[in-house]
Scaffold this motif. Sequence first.
Motif, PDB file in Angstrom:
ATOM      1  N   SER A  75      45.775  41.993  31.988  1.00 22.86           N
ATOM      2  CA  SER A  75      45.426  41.774  33.401  1.00 22.86           C
ATOM      3  C   SER A  75      46.638  42.067  34.274  1.00 22.86           C
ATOM      4  N   GLU A 105      38.452  43.949  32.613  1.00 21.72           N
ATOM      5  CA  GLU A 105      37.438  42.955  32.255  1.00 21.72           C
ATOM      6  C   GLU A 105      37.778  42.425  30.860  1.00 21.72           C
ATOM      7  N   ARG A 129      42.549  31.611  31.826  1.00 21.11           N
ATOM      8  CA  ARG A 129      41.522  32.364  32.570  1.00 21.11           C
ATOM      9  C   ARG A 129      41.972  32.553  34.020  1.00 21.11           C
ATOM     10  N   LEU A 130      42.513  31.493  34.609  1.00 19.03           N
ATOM     11  CA  LEU A 130      42.937  31.593  36.005  1.00 19.03           C
ATOM     12  C   LEU A 130      44.093  32.575  36.190  1.00 19.03           C
ATOM     13  N   GLU A 185      42.473  35.910  36.266  1.00 14.14           N
ATOM     14  CA  GLU A 185      41.782  36.122  37.554  1.00 14.14           C
ATOM     15  C   GLU A 185      42.793  36.337  38.676  1.00 14.14           C
ATOM     16  N   THR A 186      43.922  35.636  38.593  1.00 13.23           N
ATOM     17  CA  THR A 186      44.958  35.809  39.618  1.00 13.23           C
ATOM     18  C   THR A 186      45.476  37.244  39.616  1.00 13.23           C
ATOM     19  N   LYS A 209      38.321  40.259  35.542  1.00 15.13           N
ATOM     20  CA  LYS A 209      37.073  39.500  35.419  1.00 15.13           C
ATOM     21  C   LYS A 209      36.995  38.976  33.983  1.00 15.13           C
TER      22      LYS A 209
END
Length: 493
Positions: free
Chosen positions: A187, A198, A213-214, A217-218, A222
Amino acid sequence: MELPNYYVAAGRPEQSAPLLRAPKQRVAAAGGGGRRRGSLSFTAKASSSAAKVSIPKQWYNLAADLPVKPPPPLHPQTHQPLNPSDLAPLFPDELIRQEVTEERYIDIPEEVIDVYELWRPTPLIRARRLEKLLGTPAKIYYKYEGTSPAGSHKPNTAVPQAWYNAAAGVKNVVTETGAGQWGSALSFASSLFGLNCEVWQVRASYDQKPYRRLMMETWGAKVHPSPSTATEAGRRILAADPASPGSLGIAISEAVEVAAADQGTKYCLGSVLNHVLLHQTVIGEECLQQLAAIGETPDVVIGCTGGGSNFGGLAFPFLREKLQGRMSPEFRAVEPAACPTLTKGVYAYDFGDTAGLTPLMKMHTLGHGFVPDPIHAGGLRYHGMAPLISHVYELGFMHAVSIQQTECFQAALQFARTEGIIPAPEPTHAIAAAIREAIDCKRTGEEKVILMAMCGHGHFDLASYEKYLRGDMVDLSHSAEKLQASLAAVPKI
Ligand SMILES: Cc1ncc(COP(=O)(O)O)c(C=O)c1O
Protein backbone atom coordinates in the motif's frame (compact mmCIF):
# COMPACT_ATOMS: atom_id res chain seq x y z
CA MET A 1 31.10 2.44 31.49
CA GLU A 2 28.44 0.22 29.98
CA LEU A 3 28.18 1.08 26.30
CA PRO A 4 24.76 1.37 24.71
CA ASN A 5 23.98 -2.01 23.22
CA TYR A 6 23.36 -0.52 19.79
CA TYR A 7 27.08 -0.09 19.51
CA VAL A 8 28.71 -2.75 17.43
CA ALA A 9 31.69 -4.33 19.07
CA ALA A 10 35.15 -3.94 17.67
CA GLY A 11 37.72 -6.66 18.15
CA ARG A 12 38.05 -5.73 21.81
CA PRO A 13 34.69 -5.14 23.48
CA GLU A 14 36.02 -2.48 25.86
CA GLN A 15 36.90 -0.37 22.83
CA SER A 16 33.57 -0.78 21.11
CA ALA A 17 33.29 1.24 17.97
CA PRO A 18 30.67 3.63 16.66
CA LEU A 19 27.72 1.95 15.23
CA LEU A 20 26.41 1.30 11.78
CA ARG A 21 23.34 3.10 12.64
CA ALA A 22 20.51 5.25 11.62
CA PRO A 23 20.17 8.60 9.90
CA LYS A 24 22.10 10.89 12.25
CA GLN A 25 25.31 9.22 11.17
CA ARG A 26 24.79 9.87 7.48
CA VAL A 27 28.01 10.88 5.85
CA ALA A 28 27.69 13.71 3.35
CA ALA A 29 28.01 12.74 -0.29
CA ALA A 30 31.45 12.88 -1.74
CA GLY A 31 32.10 15.64 -4.24
CA GLY A 32 30.82 18.64 -2.34
CA GLY A 33 27.40 19.34 -1.02
CA GLY A 34 24.77 17.61 -3.17
CA ARG A 35 23.51 14.12 -2.48
CA ARG A 36 24.85 11.62 -4.96
CA ARG A 37 23.10 8.38 -5.86
CA GLY A 38 24.35 5.44 -3.83
CA SER A 39 26.65 7.58 -1.76
CA LEU A 40 24.47 7.45 1.34
CA SER A 41 26.63 5.69 3.82
CA PHE A 42 27.48 5.09 7.43
CA THR A 43 30.90 4.99 8.92
CA ALA A 44 31.79 1.88 10.84
CA LYS A 45 35.03 1.55 12.69
CA ALA A 46 36.55 -1.74 13.67
CA SER A 47 39.54 -1.12 15.92
CA SER A 48 41.70 1.19 13.86
CA SER A 49 40.13 0.62 10.44
CA ALA A 50 37.16 2.56 9.12
CA ALA A 51 34.82 1.56 6.34
CA LYS A 52 31.74 2.91 4.61
CA VAL A 53 28.50 0.96 4.57
CA SER A 54 26.27 1.95 1.68
CA ILE A 55 23.02 0.80 0.13
CA PRO A 56 23.92 -1.98 -2.32
CA LYS A 57 23.48 -1.08 -5.99
CA GLN A 58 22.67 -4.65 -7.06
CA TRP A 59 20.53 -7.51 -5.86
CA TYR A 60 22.13 -10.97 -5.71
CA ASN A 61 20.66 -14.02 -7.46
CA LEU A 62 21.73 -17.20 -5.64
CA ALA A 63 20.46 -19.42 -8.48
CA ALA A 64 23.52 -18.34 -10.51
CA ASP A 65 25.87 -20.00 -8.01
CA LEU A 66 24.11 -23.21 -7.02
CA PRO A 67 25.80 -26.45 -8.10
CA VAL A 68 22.40 -27.88 -9.12
CA LYS A 69 19.77 -25.66 -10.75
CA PRO A 70 16.36 -25.48 -9.04
CA PRO A 71 13.54 -27.46 -10.71
CA PRO A 72 11.40 -25.24 -12.99
CA PRO A 73 7.80 -24.28 -12.21
CA LEU A 74 5.23 -26.26 -14.20
CA HIS A 75 2.12 -25.25 -16.08
CA PRO A 76 -0.86 -26.27 -13.90
CA GLN A 77 -2.69 -27.99 -16.79
CA THR A 78 0.03 -29.42 -19.04
CA HIS A 79 2.57 -30.13 -16.26
CA GLN A 80 5.24 -28.95 -18.69
CA PRO A 81 7.89 -26.40 -17.65
CA LEU A 82 6.28 -23.01 -17.55
CA ASN A 83 6.90 -20.60 -20.38
CA PRO A 84 7.76 -17.17 -18.94
CA SER A 85 5.00 -15.67 -21.10
CA ASP A 86 2.47 -17.79 -19.15
CA LEU A 87 3.09 -15.40 -16.26
CA ALA A 88 2.24 -12.30 -18.31
CA PRO A 89 -1.36 -11.98 -17.03
CA LEU A 90 0.00 -11.65 -13.49
CA PHE A 91 3.32 -9.80 -13.65
CA PRO A 92 5.05 -7.11 -15.74
CA ASP A 93 7.84 -8.27 -18.08
CA GLU A 94 10.80 -7.15 -15.99
CA LEU A 95 9.61 -9.05 -12.92
CA ILE A 96 9.07 -12.15 -15.07
CA ARG A 97 12.62 -11.76 -16.38
CA GLN A 98 13.94 -11.51 -12.82
CA GLU A 99 11.91 -14.58 -11.86
CA VAL A 100 13.66 -16.79 -14.39
CA THR A 101 17.06 -15.19 -14.86
CA GLU A 102 20.34 -16.91 -14.04
CA GLU A 103 22.26 -13.62 -14.04
CA ARG A 104 24.24 -13.31 -10.83
CA TYR A 105 23.53 -9.63 -10.15
CA ILE A 106 20.64 -7.34 -11.11
CA ASP A 107 21.05 -3.55 -10.98
CA ILE A 108 18.69 -1.83 -8.58
CA PRO A 109 16.92 1.02 -10.44
CA GLU A 110 17.85 4.53 -9.26
CA GLU A 111 14.20 5.28 -8.48
CA VAL A 112 14.12 2.29 -6.11
CA ILE A 113 17.36 3.26 -4.38
CA ASP A 114 15.92 6.74 -4.01
CA VAL A 115 13.05 5.25 -1.95
CA TYR A 116 15.32 2.78 -0.09
CA GLU A 117 17.20 5.84 1.14
CA LEU A 118 14.21 6.66 3.35
CA TRP A 119 15.29 3.87 5.72
CA ARG A 120 18.36 2.05 4.37
CA PRO A 121 21.01 1.09 5.35
CA THR A 122 19.18 -0.54 8.24
CA PRO A 123 21.02 -0.97 11.53
CA LEU A 124 23.05 -3.98 12.51
CA ILE A 125 22.95 -4.10 16.27
CA ARG A 126 24.81 -6.19 18.80
CA ALA A 127 22.41 -7.47 21.48
CA ARG A 128 24.81 -6.89 24.37
CA ARG A 129 22.15 -6.67 27.06
CA LEU A 130 20.46 -9.85 25.87
CA GLU A 131 23.84 -11.61 25.88
CA LYS A 132 24.36 -10.39 29.44
CA LEU A 133 20.93 -11.56 30.55
CA LEU A 134 21.62 -15.01 29.10
CA GLY A 135 25.16 -15.10 30.52
CA THR A 136 26.40 -16.39 27.18
CA PRO A 137 29.91 -16.10 25.74
CA ALA A 138 28.27 -15.88 22.27
CA LYS A 139 27.90 -12.58 20.43
CA ILE A 140 24.40 -11.97 19.12
CA TYR A 141 23.91 -9.53 16.25
CA TYR A 142 20.59 -8.64 14.70
CA LYS A 143 19.90 -6.95 11.39
CA TYR A 144 16.85 -4.80 12.10
CA GLU A 145 14.39 -4.18 9.25
CA GLY A 146 11.69 -2.59 11.41
CA THR A 147 12.86 0.93 10.55
CA SER A 148 11.06 0.89 7.19
CA PRO A 149 7.82 2.90 6.89
CA ALA A 150 5.68 -0.25 7.07
CA GLY A 151 7.78 -1.67 9.93
CA SER A 152 9.37 -4.72 8.31
CA HIS A 153 11.55 -6.03 5.48
CA LYS A 154 8.55 -6.18 3.12
CA PRO A 155 9.06 -2.74 1.51
CA ASN A 156 12.42 -3.99 0.14
CA THR A 157 10.41 -5.83 -2.50
CA ALA A 158 7.15 -3.85 -2.42
CA VAL A 159 8.95 -0.76 -3.72
CA PRO A 160 10.58 -2.42 -6.78
CA GLN A 161 7.42 -4.42 -7.51
CA ALA A 162 5.31 -1.26 -7.48
CA TRP A 163 7.92 0.63 -9.48
CA TYR A 164 8.26 -2.01 -12.24
CA ASN A 165 4.46 -2.21 -12.49
CA ALA A 166 4.10 1.57 -12.72
CA ALA A 167 6.94 1.72 -15.27
CA ALA A 168 5.06 -0.84 -17.39
CA GLY A 169 1.93 1.36 -17.35
CA VAL A 170 -0.04 -0.81 -14.92
CA LYS A 171 -2.72 1.08 -12.98
CA ASN A 172 -3.99 -1.48 -10.42
CA VAL A 173 -2.22 -4.04 -8.25
CA VAL A 174 -3.77 -6.69 -6.01
CA THR A 175 -2.28 -8.83 -3.30
CA GLU A 176 -2.84 -10.91 -0.16
CA THR A 177 -1.55 -10.22 3.33
CA GLY A 178 -1.13 -12.51 6.33
CA ALA A 179 0.43 -10.45 9.10
CA GLY A 180 -0.69 -7.21 7.49
CA GLN A 181 2.96 -6.26 7.03
CA TRP A 182 3.11 -7.11 3.33
CA GLY A 183 -0.24 -5.45 2.60
CA SER A 184 0.96 -2.30 4.35
CA ALA A 185 4.26 -2.39 2.47
CA LEU A 186 2.58 -2.67 -0.93
CA SER A 187 0.00 0.00 0.00
CA PHE A 188 2.86 2.34 0.93
CA ALA A 189 4.81 1.56 -2.25
CA SER A 190 1.69 1.91 -4.43
CA SER A 191 0.99 5.33 -2.99
CA LEU A 192 4.47 6.49 -4.06
CA PHE A 193 3.99 5.46 -7.69
CA GLY A 194 0.30 6.32 -8.17
CA LEU A 195 -1.03 2.74 -8.30
CA ASN A 196 -4.45 1.64 -7.02
CA CYS A 197 -3.92 -1.17 -4.54
CA GLU A 198 -6.42 -3.78 -3.32
CA VAL A 199 -5.51 -6.21 -0.54
CA TRP A 200 -7.07 -9.47 0.67
CA GLN A 201 -6.16 -9.68 4.37
CA VAL A 202 -6.42 -13.11 6.01
CA ARG A 203 -9.53 -13.07 8.22
CA ALA A 204 -7.68 -14.00 11.45
CA SER A 205 -5.29 -11.08 10.92
CA TYR A 206 -8.09 -8.69 9.78
CA ASP A 207 -9.84 -9.34 13.10
CA GLN A 208 -6.68 -9.30 15.27
CA LYS A 209 -5.09 -6.21 13.70
CA PRO A 210 -7.51 -3.41 12.81
CA TYR A 211 -4.66 -0.89 12.82
CA ARG A 212 -2.83 -2.74 10.04
CA ARG A 213 -5.99 -2.37 7.93
CA LEU A 214 -6.10 1.32 8.81
CA MET A 215 -2.46 1.76 7.78
CA MET A 216 -3.27 0.24 4.39
CA GLU A 217 -6.32 2.50 4.03
CA THR A 218 -4.26 5.52 5.08
CA TRP A 219 -1.88 4.77 2.21
CA GLY A 220 -4.93 4.61 -0.05
CA ALA A 221 -5.52 0.85 -0.43
CA LYS A 222 -8.82 -1.03 -0.37
CA VAL A 223 -8.85 -3.98 2.06
CA HIS A 224 -11.07 -7.10 2.07
CA PRO A 225 -11.16 -9.76 4.77
CA SER A 226 -10.27 -13.13 3.22
CA PRO A 227 -12.15 -15.35 2.48
CA SER A 228 -14.40 -12.67 0.97
CA THR A 229 -17.58 -12.68 -1.06
CA ALA A 230 -15.82 -10.61 -3.75
CA THR A 231 -14.32 -13.65 -5.51
CA GLU A 232 -15.38 -17.10 -6.65
CA ALA A 233 -12.58 -18.69 -4.57
CA GLY A 234 -13.65 -16.83 -1.45
CA ARG A 235 -17.34 -17.63 -1.90
CA ARG A 236 -16.53 -21.34 -2.33
CA ILE A 237 -14.51 -21.44 0.91
CA LEU A 238 -17.18 -19.51 2.82
CA ALA A 239 -19.88 -21.88 1.60
CA ALA A 240 -17.90 -24.83 3.02
CA ASP A 241 -16.84 -23.03 6.23
CA PRO A 242 -18.54 -19.70 7.00
CA ALA A 243 -16.22 -19.22 10.03
CA SER A 244 -13.00 -19.87 8.10
CA PRO A 245 -10.06 -17.97 9.72
CA GLY A 246 -8.55 -17.78 6.23
CA SER A 247 -4.97 -18.52 5.24
CA LEU A 248 -2.35 -17.03 2.98
CA GLY A 249 -3.15 -19.72 0.40
CA ILE A 250 -6.81 -18.63 0.29
CA ALA A 251 -5.98 -14.92 0.14
CA ILE A 252 -3.55 -15.57 -2.74
CA SER A 253 -6.31 -17.40 -4.65
CA GLU A 254 -8.58 -14.38 -4.29
CA ALA A 255 -6.00 -11.83 -5.44
CA VAL A 256 -4.79 -14.02 -8.33
CA GLU A 257 -8.38 -14.59 -9.50
CA VAL A 258 -8.99 -10.83 -9.66
CA ALA A 259 -5.71 -10.11 -11.49
CA ALA A 260 -6.20 -12.93 -14.01
CA ALA A 261 -9.67 -11.61 -14.90
CA ASP A 262 -8.61 -8.03 -15.64
CA GLN A 263 -5.91 -7.00 -18.10
CA GLY A 264 -5.27 -3.69 -16.32
CA THR A 265 -4.61 -5.36 -12.97
CA LYS A 266 -1.43 -7.17 -11.94
CA TYR A 267 -0.70 -9.33 -8.96
CA CYS A 268 2.12 -8.78 -6.44
CA LEU A 269 3.40 -11.44 -4.03
CA GLY A 270 5.15 -10.67 -0.76
CA SER A 271 7.30 -13.80 -0.54
CA VAL A 272 8.05 -17.23 -2.08
CA LEU A 273 8.93 -16.23 -5.65
CA ASN A 274 12.51 -15.88 -6.91
CA HIS A 275 12.21 -12.17 -7.69
CA VAL A 276 10.94 -11.44 -4.17
CA LEU A 277 13.89 -13.22 -2.54
CA LEU A 278 16.17 -11.47 -5.02
CA HIS A 279 14.99 -8.01 -3.89
CA GLN A 280 15.43 -8.99 -0.25
CA THR A 281 19.14 -9.73 -0.73
CA VAL A 282 19.71 -6.04 -0.16
CA ILE A 283 19.55 -7.06 3.54
CA GLY A 284 22.37 -9.62 3.37
CA GLU A 285 24.57 -7.55 1.05
CA GLU A 286 24.38 -4.61 3.42
CA CYS A 287 24.97 -6.83 6.44
CA LEU A 288 28.09 -8.35 4.87
CA GLN A 289 29.56 -4.85 4.61
CA GLN A 290 28.57 -4.06 8.19
CA LEU A 291 30.15 -7.20 9.64
CA ALA A 292 33.26 -6.81 7.49
CA ALA A 293 33.63 -3.27 8.80
CA ILE A 294 33.93 -4.58 12.34
CA GLY A 295 35.94 -7.66 11.44
CA GLU A 296 33.28 -10.26 12.28
CA THR A 297 32.04 -13.32 10.42
CA PRO A 298 28.97 -15.21 11.57
CA ASP A 299 29.06 -18.83 12.76
CA VAL A 300 25.33 -19.18 12.46
CA VAL A 301 22.70 -17.21 10.52
CA ILE A 302 19.13 -17.51 11.78
CA GLY A 303 15.82 -16.28 10.37
CA CYS A 304 12.14 -17.09 10.59
CA THR A 305 10.50 -18.54 7.51
CA GLY A 306 6.94 -18.01 6.30
CA GLY A 307 7.50 -18.04 2.56
CA GLY A 308 11.25 -17.56 3.03
CA SER A 309 11.95 -13.98 1.95
CA ASN A 310 13.52 -12.39 5.03
CA PHE A 311 15.58 -15.51 5.72
CA GLY A 312 16.71 -15.81 2.09
CA GLY A 313 17.35 -12.07 1.91
CA LEU A 314 19.78 -12.20 4.80
CA ALA A 315 21.20 -15.67 4.21
CA PHE A 316 21.78 -15.90 0.44
CA PRO A 317 24.67 -13.41 0.20
CA PHE A 318 26.31 -15.21 3.15
CA LEU A 319 25.72 -18.54 1.40
CA ARG A 320 27.49 -17.15 -1.68
CA GLU A 321 30.45 -16.31 0.55
CA LYS A 322 30.36 -19.83 1.98
CA LEU A 323 30.20 -21.45 -1.46
CA GLN A 324 33.23 -19.37 -2.42
CA GLY A 325 35.12 -20.53 0.67
CA ARG A 326 35.32 -17.14 2.39
CA MET A 327 33.35 -18.08 5.50
CA SER A 328 31.54 -21.07 6.88
CA PRO A 329 28.34 -20.17 8.73
CA GLU A 330 25.51 -22.59 9.39
CA PHE A 331 22.08 -21.47 8.22
CA ARG A 332 18.99 -22.13 10.30
CA ALA A 333 15.38 -21.47 9.26
CA VAL A 334 12.82 -21.28 12.05
CA GLU A 335 9.16 -22.05 11.50
CA PRO A 336 6.12 -22.33 13.76
CA ALA A 337 5.17 -25.74 15.14
CA ALA A 338 1.63 -25.08 13.85
CA CYS A 339 2.87 -24.70 10.25
CA PRO A 340 6.08 -26.76 9.96
CA THR A 341 6.57 -26.61 6.21
CA LEU A 342 10.27 -27.50 6.01
CA THR A 343 10.42 -29.87 8.96
CA LYS A 344 7.18 -31.82 8.33
CA GLY A 345 6.15 -31.03 4.76
CA VAL A 346 6.89 -33.06 1.64
CA TYR A 347 9.14 -31.84 -1.20
CA ALA A 348 6.80 -31.96 -4.16
CA TYR A 349 5.17 -29.96 -6.92
CA ASP A 350 2.19 -28.14 -5.43
CA PHE A 351 0.06 -25.06 -5.98
CA GLY A 352 1.05 -21.80 -4.32
CA ASP A 353 -2.58 -21.06 -3.45
CA THR A 354 -5.54 -22.95 -2.05
CA ALA A 355 -7.79 -22.87 -5.11
CA GLY A 356 -5.08 -24.22 -7.42
CA LEU A 357 -4.85 -21.18 -9.71
CA THR A 358 -1.06 -20.69 -9.63
CA PRO A 359 1.66 -22.59 -11.48
CA LEU A 360 2.96 -25.74 -9.79
CA MET A 361 6.15 -25.13 -7.84
CA LYS A 362 8.55 -27.73 -6.46
CA MET A 363 8.68 -26.84 -2.81
CA HIS A 364 8.23 -28.05 0.72
CA THR A 365 4.52 -28.09 1.26
CA LEU A 366 1.94 -29.16 3.80
CA GLY A 367 -0.56 -29.40 0.93
CA HIS A 368 -2.24 -26.40 -0.69
CA GLY A 369 -5.46 -27.09 1.23
CA PHE A 370 -3.74 -26.95 4.61
CA VAL A 371 -5.22 -24.18 6.77
CA PRO A 372 -2.89 -23.62 9.74
CA ASP A 373 -4.39 -22.85 13.13
CA PRO A 374 -4.59 -19.11 13.79
CA ILE A 375 -1.27 -18.63 15.56
CA HIS A 376 -0.17 -15.07 16.24
CA ALA A 377 2.60 -15.09 13.65
CA GLY A 378 0.15 -14.63 10.77
CA GLY A 379 2.99 -14.15 8.28
CA LEU A 380 4.24 -17.68 8.95
CA ARG A 381 0.88 -19.36 8.23
CA TYR A 382 1.73 -20.46 4.70
CA HIS A 383 1.43 -24.06 3.49
CA GLY A 384 4.49 -23.85 1.20
CA MET A 385 8.05 -22.56 1.14
CA ALA A 386 9.98 -20.61 -1.47
CA PRO A 387 11.14 -23.07 -4.18
CA LEU A 388 14.64 -21.60 -3.90
CA ILE A 389 14.78 -22.09 -0.12
CA SER A 390 13.30 -25.59 -0.52
CA HIS A 391 15.97 -26.43 -3.09
CA VAL A 392 18.79 -25.07 -0.89
CA TYR A 393 17.38 -27.15 1.99
CA GLU A 394 17.33 -30.28 -0.19
CA LEU A 395 20.94 -29.62 -1.20
CA GLY A 396 21.83 -29.71 2.49
CA PHE A 397 23.03 -26.10 2.73
CA MET A 398 20.70 -25.19 5.60
CA HIS A 399 18.82 -26.61 8.56
CA ALA A 400 15.32 -26.00 9.86
CA VAL A 401 13.67 -26.15 13.24
CA SER A 402 10.09 -25.59 14.41
CA ILE A 403 9.20 -23.83 17.66
CA GLN A 404 5.96 -23.35 19.61
CA GLN A 405 4.56 -19.84 19.96
CA THR A 406 4.76 -19.56 23.77
CA GLU A 407 8.52 -20.17 23.68
CA CYS A 408 8.73 -17.50 20.96
CA PHE A 409 6.80 -14.93 23.00
CA GLN A 410 8.88 -15.71 26.07
CA ALA A 411 11.97 -15.00 23.97
CA ALA A 412 10.31 -11.82 22.65
CA LEU A 413 9.85 -10.52 26.19
CA GLN A 414 13.50 -11.23 27.02
CA PHE A 415 14.47 -9.38 23.86
CA ALA A 416 12.11 -6.43 24.43
CA ARG A 417 13.19 -6.04 28.06
CA THR A 418 16.89 -5.97 27.19
CA GLU A 419 17.11 -4.57 23.65
CA GLY A 420 14.01 -2.36 23.82
CA ILE A 421 12.48 -3.31 20.49
CA ILE A 422 9.13 -5.13 20.56
CA PRO A 423 9.41 -7.72 17.77
CA ALA A 424 6.66 -8.71 15.35
CA PRO A 425 5.38 -12.22 16.18
CA GLU A 426 7.21 -13.68 13.14
CA PRO A 427 10.82 -12.82 14.12
CA THR A 428 10.14 -14.00 17.70
CA HIS A 429 10.84 -17.42 16.13
CA ALA A 430 14.33 -16.30 15.09
CA ILE A 431 14.91 -14.77 18.52
CA ALA A 432 13.85 -17.99 20.28
CA ALA A 433 16.25 -20.02 18.12
CA ALA A 434 19.08 -17.51 18.70
CA ILE A 435 18.49 -17.75 22.44
CA ARG A 436 18.61 -21.57 22.25
CA GLU A 437 21.94 -21.29 20.41
CA ALA A 438 23.33 -18.73 22.88
CA ILE A 439 22.37 -20.96 25.82
CA ASP A 440 24.11 -23.91 24.12
CA CYS A 441 27.21 -21.72 23.87
CA LYS A 442 26.97 -21.07 27.60
CA ARG A 443 27.12 -24.82 28.14
CA THR A 444 29.99 -25.44 25.73
CA GLY A 445 31.88 -22.19 26.32
CA GLU A 446 31.93 -21.46 22.56
CA GLU A 447 32.14 -17.78 21.61
CA LYS A 448 30.01 -18.13 18.50
CA VAL A 449 28.90 -15.15 16.45
CA ILE A 450 25.15 -15.49 15.98
CA LEU A 451 23.51 -13.36 13.29
CA MET A 452 19.77 -13.09 13.32
CA ALA A 453 17.18 -11.51 11.03
CA MET A 454 14.98 -9.18 13.08
CA CYS A 455 12.60 -8.52 10.28
CA GLY A 456 9.96 -6.30 11.86
CA HIS A 457 8.48 -4.57 14.88
CA GLY A 458 5.31 -5.62 16.64
CA HIS A 459 3.69 -2.26 17.35
CA PHE A 460 0.44 -3.41 15.76
CA ASP A 461 0.64 -6.87 17.28
CA LEU A 462 0.13 -5.86 20.88
CA ALA A 463 -3.10 -7.87 21.13
CA SER A 464 -0.87 -10.96 20.81
CA TYR A 465 1.39 -9.65 23.58
CA GLU A 466 -1.68 -9.00 25.71
CA LYS A 467 -2.73 -12.64 25.31
CA TYR A 468 0.72 -13.84 26.25
CA LEU A 469 1.05 -11.48 29.23
CA ARG A 470 -2.35 -12.57 30.57
CA GLY A 471 -1.38 -16.22 30.28
CA ASP A 472 -4.04 -16.88 27.63
CA MET A 473 -1.73 -17.89 24.80
CA VAL A 474 -1.65 -21.60 24.03
CA ASP A 475 0.63 -23.70 21.85
CA LEU A 476 -0.99 -24.98 18.69
CA SER A 477 0.39 -27.98 16.85
CA HIS A 478 -0.93 -29.22 13.53
CA SER A 479 -3.02 -32.38 13.84
CA ALA A 480 -1.61 -35.47 12.12
CA GLU A 481 -4.99 -36.28 10.46
CA LYS A 482 -5.38 -32.75 9.10
CA LEU A 483 -1.87 -32.89 7.65
CA GLN A 484 -2.43 -36.32 6.12
CA ALA A 485 -5.65 -35.17 4.48
CA SER A 486 -4.03 -32.11 2.91
CA LEU A 487 -0.93 -34.02 1.81
CA ALA A 488 -3.20 -36.51 0.04
CA ALA A 489 -4.40 -33.65 -2.19
CA VAL A 490 -0.89 -32.70 -3.37
CA PRO A 491 -0.87 -33.29 -7.17
CA LYS A 492 0.84 -36.53 -8.23
CA ILE A 493 3.49 -35.51 -10.74
C1 LIG B 1 7.37 -9.26 9.91
C2 LIG B 1 7.30 -10.50 9.06
N1 LIG B 1 8.28 -11.40 9.15
C3 LIG B 1 8.29 -12.53 8.43
C4 LIG B 1 7.25 -12.82 7.58
C5 LIG B 1 7.29 -14.10 6.82
O1 LIG B 1 7.53 -13.93 5.48
P1 LIG B 1 8.93 -14.31 4.85
O2 LIG B 1 9.24 -15.71 5.26
O3 LIG B 1 8.70 -14.17 3.40
O4 LIG B 1 9.92 -13.34 5.36
C6 LIG B 1 6.21 -11.91 7.43
C7 LIG B 1 5.12 -12.19 6.47
O5 LIG B 1 4.14 -11.55 6.40
C8 LIG B 1 6.23 -10.72 8.19
O6 LIG B 1 5.25 -9.84 8.10
